[in-house]
Scaffold this motif. Structure first.
Motif, PDB file in Angstrom:
ATOM      1  N   LEU A 233      58.114  -3.085  61.271  1.00  0.00           N
ATOM      2  CA  LEU A 233      56.841  -4.184  61.515  1.00  0.00           C
ATOM      3  C   LEU A 233      55.746  -3.941  62.119  1.00  0.00           C
ATOM      4  CD1 LEU A 233      59.238  -6.950  62.203  1.00  0.00           C
ATOM      5  CD2 LEU A 233      58.231  -6.511  60.183  1.00  0.00           C
ATOM      6  N   THR A 234      56.139  -2.738  63.221  1.00  0.00           N
ATOM      7  CA  THR A 234      54.502  -2.883  63.905  1.00  0.00           C
ATOM      8  C   THR A 234      54.379  -0.992  63.432  1.00  0.00           C
ATOM      9  OG1 THR A 234      56.251  -1.586  65.734  1.00  0.00           O
ATOM     10  CG2 THR A 234      55.621  -3.595  65.969  1.00  0.00           C
ATOM     11  N   ALA A 235      54.730   0.128  63.074  1.00  0.00           N
ATOM     12  CA  ALA A 235      54.885   1.025  64.006  1.00  0.00           C
ATOM     13  C   ALA A 235      53.147   1.721  62.663  1.00  0.00           C
ATOM     14  CB  ALA A 235      55.582   2.074  63.208  1.00  0.00           C
ATOM     15  N   GLU A 236      52.350   2.389  63.074  1.00  0.00           N
ATOM     16  CA  GLU A 236      51.160   2.898  62.250  1.00  0.00           C
ATOM     17  C   GLU A 236      51.689   3.818  60.717  1.00  0.00           C
ATOM     18  OE1 GLU A 236      48.396   5.742  63.611  1.00  0.00           O
ATOM     19  OE2 GLU A 236      47.720   4.251  64.621  1.00  0.00           O
ATOM     20  N   GLU A 237      50.827   3.467  59.819  1.00  0.00           N
ATOM     21  CA  GLU A 237      50.999   4.727  59.367  1.00  0.00           C
ATOM     22  C   GLU A 237      49.504   5.837  58.481  1.00  0.00           C
ATOM     23  OE1 GLU A 237      53.299   3.751  54.409  1.00  0.00           O
ATOM     24  OE2 GLU A 237      53.231   2.824  55.909  1.00  0.00           O
ATOM     25  N   GLU A 238      49.667   6.466  58.177  1.00  0.00           N
ATOM     26  CA  GLU A 238      48.359   7.015  57.189  1.00  0.00           C
ATOM     27  C   GLU A 238      48.990   7.993  56.562  1.00  0.00           C
ATOM     28  OE1 GLU A 238      45.498  10.905  59.825  1.00  0.00           O
ATOM     29  OE2 GLU A 238      46.379   9.425  61.011  1.00  0.00           O
ATOM     30  N   PHE A 239      47.775   7.842  55.780  1.00  0.00           N
ATOM     31  CA  PHE A 239      47.561   8.428  54.827  1.00  0.00           C
ATOM     32  C   PHE A 239      46.169   8.863  53.719  1.00  0.00           C
ATOM     33  CE2 PHE A 239      48.034   3.740  54.355  1.00  0.00           C
ATOM     34  CZ  PHE A 239      47.312   3.540  53.590  1.00  0.00           C
ATOM     35  N   GLY A 240      46.010   9.862  52.923  1.00  0.00           N
ATOM     36  CA  GLY A 240      44.847   9.636  52.228  1.00  0.00           C
ATOM     37  C   GLY A 240      44.443   8.664  51.478  1.00  0.00           C
ATOM     38  N   ALA A 241      42.911   9.378  51.731  1.00  0.00           N
ATOM     39  CA  ALA A 241      42.290   7.785  50.623  1.00  0.00           C
ATOM     40  C   ALA A 241      42.787   7.363  49.337  1.00  0.00           C
ATOM     41  CB  ALA A 241      40.532   7.863  50.999  1.00  0.00           C
ATOM     42  N   GLY A 242      43.326   8.139  48.632  1.00  0.00           N
ATOM     43  CA  GLY A 242      43.543   8.128  47.600  1.00  0.00           C
ATOM     44  C   GLY A 242      44.932   7.463  46.914  1.00  0.00           C
ATOM     45  N   GLU A 243      45.295   7.206  48.820  1.00  0.00           N
ATOM     46  CA  GLU A 243      46.801   6.219  48.500  1.00  0.00           C
ATOM     47  C   GLU A 243      46.658   5.052  48.600  1.00  0.00           C
ATOM     48  OE1 GLU A 243      49.990   9.698  49.515  1.00  0.00           O
ATOM     49  OE2 GLU A 243      48.306   9.436  50.695  1.00  0.00           O
ATOM     50  N   LEU A 244      45.326   4.286  48.790  1.00  0.00           N
ATOM     51  CA  LEU A 244      45.766   2.673  49.027  1.00  0.00           C
ATOM     52  C   LEU A 244      46.520   1.725  48.592  1.00  0.00           C
ATOM     53  CD1 LEU A 244      41.914   2.587  48.809  1.00  0.00           C
ATOM     54  CD2 LEU A 244      42.807   3.209  51.000  1.00  0.00           C
ATOM     55  N   TRP A 245      47.191   2.633  47.298  1.00  0.00           N
ATOM     56  CA  TRP A 245      48.382   1.838  46.906  1.00  0.00           C
ATOM     57  C   TRP A 245      49.540   2.053  47.757  1.00  0.00           C
ATOM     58  CZ3 TRP A 245      53.404   4.370  46.987  1.00  0.00           C
ATOM     59  CH2 TRP A 245      52.572   6.105  47.273  1.00  0.00           C
ATOM     60  N   ARG A 246      49.287   2.329  49.071  1.00  0.00           N
ATOM     61  CA  ARG A 246      50.307   2.260  50.161  1.00  0.00           C
ATOM     62  C   ARG A 246      50.737   1.344  51.048  1.00  0.00           C
ATOM     63  NH1 ARG A 246      51.598   8.303  52.094  1.00  0.00           N
ATOM     64  NH2 ARG A 246      53.091   7.492  53.580  1.00  0.00           N
ATOM     65  N   ILE A 247      48.785   0.322  50.642  1.00  0.00           N
ATOM     66  CA  ILE A 247      49.112  -0.741  51.857  1.00  0.00           C
ATOM     67  C   ILE A 247      49.506  -1.890  50.880  1.00  0.00           C
ATOM     68  CG2 ILE A 247      47.463  -2.231  52.500  1.00  0.00           C
ATOM     69  CD1 ILE A 247      45.149   0.031  52.781  1.00  0.00           C
ATOM     70  N   GLU A 248      49.645  -2.196  49.768  1.00  0.00           N
ATOM     71  CA  GLU A 248      50.167  -3.257  49.030  1.00  0.00           C
ATOM     72  C   GLU A 248      51.964  -2.867  49.128  1.00  0.00           C
ATOM     73  OE1 GLU A 248      50.281  -5.015  44.710  1.00  0.00           O
ATOM     74  OE2 GLU A 248      48.844  -3.736  45.406  1.00  0.00           O
ATOM     75  N   ARG A 249      52.229  -1.407  48.846  1.00  0.00           N
ATOM     76  CA  ARG A 249      53.430  -1.144  49.494  1.00  0.00           C
ATOM     77  C   ARG A 249      54.626  -1.639  50.653  1.00  0.00           C
ATOM     78  NH1 ARG A 249      56.063   4.827  48.243  1.00  0.00           N
ATOM     79  NH2 ARG A 249      54.955   5.002  50.978  1.00  0.00           N
ATOM     80  N   ARG A 250      53.274  -1.248  51.438  1.00  0.00           N
ATOM     81  CA  ARG A 250      53.405  -1.198  53.274  1.00  0.00           C
ATOM     82  C   ARG A 250      54.082  -3.587  53.024  1.00  0.00           C
ATOM     83  NH1 ARG A 250      52.797   0.543  58.657  1.00  0.00           N
ATOM     84  NH2 ARG A 250      54.913  -0.859  59.719  1.00  0.00           N
ATOM     85  N   VAL A 251      53.312  -4.101  52.904  1.00  0.00           N
ATOM     86  CA  VAL A 251      53.118  -5.435  52.683  1.00  0.00           C
ATOM     87  C   VAL A 251      54.674  -5.966  51.922  1.00  0.00           C
ATOM     88  CG1 VAL A 251      51.898  -7.722  51.834  1.00  0.00           C
ATOM     89  CG2 VAL A 251      50.841  -5.210  53.095  1.00  0.00           C
ATOM     90  N   GLU A 252      54.728  -5.464  50.416  1.00  0.00           N
ATOM     91  CA  GLU A 252      56.037  -5.685  50.001  1.00  0.00           C
ATOM     92  C   GLU A 252      56.956  -5.772  49.969  1.00  0.00           C
ATOM     93  OE1 GLU A 252      55.185  -3.318  46.218  1.00  0.00           O
ATOM     94  OE2 GLU A 252      54.127  -5.061  45.915  1.00  0.00           O
ATOM     95  N   ARG A 253      56.511  -4.326  51.379  1.00  0.00           N
ATOM     96  CA  ARG A 253      58.274  -3.645  52.102  1.00  0.00           C
ATOM     97  C   ARG A 253      58.237  -4.947  53.062  1.00  0.00           C
ATOM     98  NH1 ARG A 253      56.114   1.825  53.255  1.00  0.00           N
ATOM     99  NH2 ARG A 253      56.344   0.692  55.205  1.00  0.00           N
ATOM    100  N   LEU A 254      57.590  -5.427  53.879  1.00  0.00           N
ATOM    101  CA  LEU A 254      57.402  -6.363  54.895  1.00  0.00           C
ATOM    102  C   LEU A 254      57.706  -7.915  54.330  1.00  0.00           C
ATOM    103  CD1 LEU A 254      54.826  -5.573  57.209  1.00  0.00           C
ATOM    104  CD2 LEU A 254      57.274  -5.321  57.574  1.00  0.00           C
ATOM    105  N   ASN A 255      57.224  -7.715  53.201  1.00  0.00           N
ATOM    106  CA  ASN A 255      57.599  -9.414  52.711  1.00  0.00           C
ATOM    107  C   ASN A 255      59.344  -9.143  51.981  1.00  0.00           C
ATOM    108  OD1 ASN A 255      54.292  -9.767  50.357  1.00  0.00           O
ATOM    109  ND2 ASN A 255      54.998 -10.435  52.725  1.00  0.00           N
ATOM    110  N   ASP A 256      60.020  -8.494  51.615  1.00  0.00           N
ATOM    111  CA  ASP A 256      61.727  -8.445  51.224  1.00  0.00           C
ATOM    112  C   ASP A 256      61.802  -8.588  52.030  1.00  0.00           C
ATOM    113  OD1 ASP A 256      60.430  -7.455  48.356  1.00  0.00           O
ATOM    114  OD2 ASP A 256      60.369  -5.401  49.051  1.00  0.00           O
ATOM    115  N   LEU A 257      61.842  -7.928  53.809  1.00  0.00           N
ATOM    116  CA  LEU A 257      62.472  -8.530  54.920  1.00  0.00           C
ATOM    117  C   LEU A 257      62.452  -9.406  55.407  1.00  0.00           C
ATOM    118  CD1 LEU A 257      61.358  -4.953  56.583  1.00  0.00           C
ATOM    119  CD2 LEU A 257      63.753  -5.498  56.424  1.00  0.00           C
TER     120      LEU A 257
END
Length: 408
Positions: A233-257
């Motif tokens: 719920l709170t941790a920082e996540e870092e990734f490359g600019a070409g992986e912006l899909w990971r923003i949506e995936r993080r939100v989806e994981r939280l929605n699943d919870l």
């Protein structure tokens, strides 16, 4: 000394209660046999007309402090019992002062953990209780609330799609902080593991829980799941600019919870090659809010997710995917959910909440269909469930066990 009542939405019937009598001496004229947990104070459950309250004797200052804190938690939408008022200025017929009384609204279909085990809860269900306690603790910590006495005894549990939802019932040691430090969170977690360990051993000593269950394993599970959920719920996540899909995936994981992301902090480095995201504001109730918007039903989040899944199955079965979702939801509500709940006889309505009954019917349907080798009608399933399962369940809304006996 004059009787003084400070109340939220005051009930005039409160004035007619025997405040000049010690709470432990109140009779069946006011006290009702609803389950309640262990407490260091004298606590009674009373009913006035259609309303039910928990009354706790305590010190004046502590009563007002807990009342105001519970009101703060209520305004913040956190899972806690709803405060109703504080009564001070109590004296007995001989003129001796009596303790102040804190009144809270009784949480319908809730049970203390000891009553759950008295009603047949097994060791297999303990991880679900732990999960409910963890979710409660994390939500309170996200709101900068320091509990100070985390335990199963200070929680009420409601059944939720086969699992449980936990509500804080005793905020006497709690405190809302401007910011809750990691050190204070860990201290609360340490208290939780120590108290739960002792409570599990106590259950085993009374033969309410099998001795084969390892209490050490359970408290380790509690700590591990707390850290996993807090980090998700709170941790920082870092990734490359070409992986912006990971923003949506993080939100989806939280929605699943079951959490919605109310605010997300997104930062890029100087060259824009790296992106850091961190949830800043999250709130449980993703499925609950979605179901309520579609149907008006207000249920626990896990129950909402179960009902939304059945709505999705209904949509697919009748090929309604291209229809307006609100209209489809209304069709499901009026053709499936409401007729099923209407089948529950009056004597069965105090056993479980309607949404939990519907969930159990869905589970029962799977078993019947598996046994029959074909899909059994939901209405045939409901009829069988009501006769073979619900009819024989204890009435949790009014049951009293030896674990709930009055304090002496």
């Amino acid at each position: 000394m004059a009787l003084h009542i400070v109340a939220n939405r005051p009930d005039p019937a409160l004035l007619g209660l025997p405040w000049s009598t010690p709470l432990e001496d109140w009779t069946d004229d006011h006290v009702v046999p609803l389950p309640r947990g262990l407490s260091r104070h004298v606590v009674r459950i009373i009913r006035l007309g259609e309303r039910t309250y928990a009354v706790k004797e305590t010190v004046d200052d502590i009563a007002f402090r807990e009342y105001r804190l519970l009101r703060d938690l209520q305004r913040m939408g956190l899972p806690a019992v709803v405060p109703q008022g504080v009564v001070t200025g109590r004296v007995d017929p001989g003129g001796e002062e009596l303790p102040a009384a804190l009144l809270t609204e009784h949480l319908r279909f809730s049970l203390p953990y000891r009553s759950l085990f008295a009603h047949g809860l097994s060791a297999d269900n303990v991880p679900s209780l732990v999960d409910a306690l963890v979710v409660l603790l994390v939500r309170l910590h996200l709101a900068d609330f320091f509990w100070g006495d985390v335990s199963l005894s200070n929680v009420l549990f409601r059944r939720s799609a086969g699992g449980f939802a936990a509500y804080l019932v005793d905020a006497e040691t709690g405190e809302l902080k401007p910011t809750l430090s990691a050190r204070m969170r860990e201290y609360d977690l340490t208290i939780a593991t120590e108290n739960v360990f002792a409570e599990l051993l106590d259950l085993q000593a009374s033969d309410s829980l099998t001795h084969e269950l390892e209490a050490h394993d359970i408290v380790t599970l509690l700590a591990d799941r707390y850290h996993l959920l807090w980090d998700e719920l709170t941790a920082e996540e870092e990734f490359g600019a070409g992986e912006l899909w990971r923003i949506e995936r993080r939100v989806e994981r939280l929605n699943d919870l079951g959490f919605d992301v109310e605010e997300l902090d997104i930062v890029t480095d100087f060259d824009g090659d790296r992106v850091r995201i961190q949830p800043k504001v999250v709130e449980l109730g993703h499925h609950q809010r979605e179901l309520q918007a579609l149907t008006g039903l207000h249920v626990e989040d896990a129950q909402a997710r179960r009902l939304l899944n059945d709505l999705a199955s209904f949509t697919a079965h009748f090929d309604l995917g291209r229809e307006d979702r609100t209209l489809v939801a209304n069709r499901w509500l009026t053709r499936i959910y409401e007729p099923i709940i209407a089948m529950v006889p009056a004597e069965g309505r105090g056993k479980l909440e309607p949404a939990e009954i519907f969930h159990e019917i869905l589970v029962h349907r799977w078993y019947l269909s598996e046994r029959a080798g074909r899909e059994v009608s939901i209405f045939d399933t409901a009829a069988d469930y009501l006769e073979t399962v619900l009819k024989h369940r204890p009435d949790e809304a009014v049951a009293v066990t030896s674990a709930d006996a009055p304090e002496g």
